[in-house]
Motif scaffolding. Sequence first.
Motif: not given
Length: 201
Positions: A67-79
């Motif tokens: 199974t492929v799980y997706y993660h949020l890149n919080k650093k990019v969002l904050a940047h």
Amino acid sequence: MQLSKQVAFHKVMGDPTRIKIVYLLQEECLHVGAIAGKLGLSAPTISHHLTKMKECNLVFSRKEKNTVYYHLNKKVLAHHGSVLQQFAQEGKGDVPVSDKVLKEKQKVMNNFLEKNGRLKNIPSQQKKKLFLLEHMVEGLKVGEKYPEKEVNEYIKQFHDDFATLRREFIIHQFMYRENGIYEVNPKEMWASSKLYVAEEG
């Protein structure tokens, strides 16, 4: 950060479904089927949105078993959020101009420009380069849309290496490019604008 990257990011995020996906992934990593189930959409539709979000590094995927799980890149969002705030802060109020810097700019103009206005060479020193880029871009109109060919011809008045100078216009936020069309950014965004802050004392 270049304006084009900011625009690309916010274009990707200008979709209600993608904003909902961000909210979901803030809580936990999810696979396509789980996101589709929570949003009441088909798996192919969610896959399409995730592909767009991956293009601007907002999400990344990890495979666990089958199974492929997706993660949020919080650093990019904050940047991206902090860059917007920085733009807003830099645009506030009138910037006092240092006489010393104005004299320095004039000296650079005298040293690097021929009598006919052409560049003798492109300086490697950043500050000198910014002064000259500013001088060149001031001949273009804010609000006007310029095809790349027209920008090239304009730059050739100053130097034959139009590709390098055109790229420098983008890197230092003198201009914004989208689909081969160029526009002059507001002066407050130009990298050279930071050179004119009067020295304290």
